[in-house]
Design a protein around this motif. Structure first.
Motif, PDB file in Angstrom:
ATOM      1  N   SER A 157       0.821  -1.212   0.000  1.00 56.81           N
ATOM      2  CA  SER A 157       0.000   0.000   0.000  1.00 56.81           C
ATOM      3  C   SER A 157       0.856   1.264   0.000  1.00 56.81           C
ATOM      4  CB  SER A 157      -0.899   0.005   1.237  1.00 56.81           C
ATOM      5  OG  SER A 157      -0.102   0.101   2.414  1.00 56.81           O
ATOM      6  N   GLU A 158       0.209   2.380  -0.319  1.00 60.57           N
ATOM      7  CA  GLU A 158       0.891   3.668  -0.228  1.00 60.57           C
ATOM      8  C   GLU A 158       1.371   3.917   1.200  1.00 60.57           C
ATOM      9  OE1 GLU A 158      -1.513   6.192  -3.687  1.00 60.57           O
ATOM     10  OE2 GLU A 158      -2.019   6.483  -1.571  1.00 60.57           O
ATOM     11  N   ASN A 165       3.125  -1.848  -8.098  1.00 64.53           N
ATOM     12  CA  ASN A 165       1.906  -1.250  -7.547  1.00 64.53           C
ATOM     13  C   ASN A 165       1.198  -0.343  -8.560  1.00 64.53           C
ATOM     14  OD1 ASN A 165       2.205  -2.082  -4.574  1.00 64.53           O
ATOM     15  ND2 ASN A 165       4.188  -1.151  -5.021  1.00 64.53           N
TER      16      ASN A 165
END
Length: 230
Positions: free
Chosen positions: A185-186, A207
């Motif tokens: 994830s970010e 991603n």
């Protein structure tokens, strides 16, 4: 493995389980067609003769218990026979896809040891990981200390790992491989910004949010503050 030599030297000692193992070796190993057919014919001949062998303590249809001699370890002497041992290192490095051979579970690290001795070690390990479903995050976590740095790099490039796993082992993993191949994830990226190369994550990573159009405003602002302009 010299299957033909085993069949020649031990034909009178082999049992059905031995024959099944040798047949599988012929199917999975790199053997010449004529050699494999010759060995298969010999196996068929030995198998046909198995039913003719005497069993238990009956010889010629008449009980001969008095001729068996004193029991050894609770078994009559006729029940004991030499054991044929096959060095696992001589077997083909790949068994059945699920790691089971003749219904018996095989320790994957016995097969991995064979792969480690191969001249094409890296490509074989990658193929092995991709072909075996058990080689997942749980398996890696359980056996983490048994892998060396190169193997861990190949694992990171081949196995989808959770953020909790990456958090746990990040210091021991190849950070470039994590940045390039793992999906996270970010928030994970921002949390580990110092460890992960932003250039690799944002230019070569796996991603979806690596491109500007897919990033959140939060990540955009974070990157601007860090001086990242791509």
């Amino acid at each position: 493995m010299d299957v033909a030599q085993i069949l020649k030297d031990s034909s009178g000692l082999l049992i059905e389980e031995d024959l099944l193992l040798l047949e599988e070796e012929l199917q999975t190993g790199s053997y010449d067609g004529a050699y494999a057919r010759s060995c298969s014919d010999t196996i068929a001949s030995i198998r046909a003769g198995l039913s003719e062998r005497p069993s238990g303590g009956v010889l010629g249809g008449t009980s001969q218990a008095s001729d068996l001699g004193a029991p050894e370890d609770g078994l009559p002497k006729s029940a004991s026979r030499p054991i044929v041992l096959v060095d696992s290192a001589e077997l083909s490095p790949f068994g059945k896809p699920d790691g089971v051979r003749n219904g018996l579970e095989i320790d994957p690290f016995l097969e991995l040891e064979s792969i480690r001795r191969s001249s094409t070690y890296k490509s074989q390990l990658k193929s092995y990981i991709e072909q075996h479903d058990f080689f997942d995050e749980s398996f890696v976590d359980k056996n983490f200390s048994r892998f060396d740095d190169l193997e861990l790099k190949i694992i990171v490039a081949s196995v989808c790992l959770s953020e909790s796993f990456l958090d746990k082992y990040l210091d021991a993993l190849d950070l470039e491989a994590v940045a390039r191949y793992q999906i996270f994830s970010e928030e994970f990226f921002m949390r580990h910004f110092r460890e992960l190369d932003a250039g690799i994550v944002l230019r070569q990573g796996a991603n979806d949010w690596r491109t500007k159009k897919n990033r959140s405003k939060k990540l955009d602002a974070f990157l601007r503050l860090k001086g990242v302009m791509f």
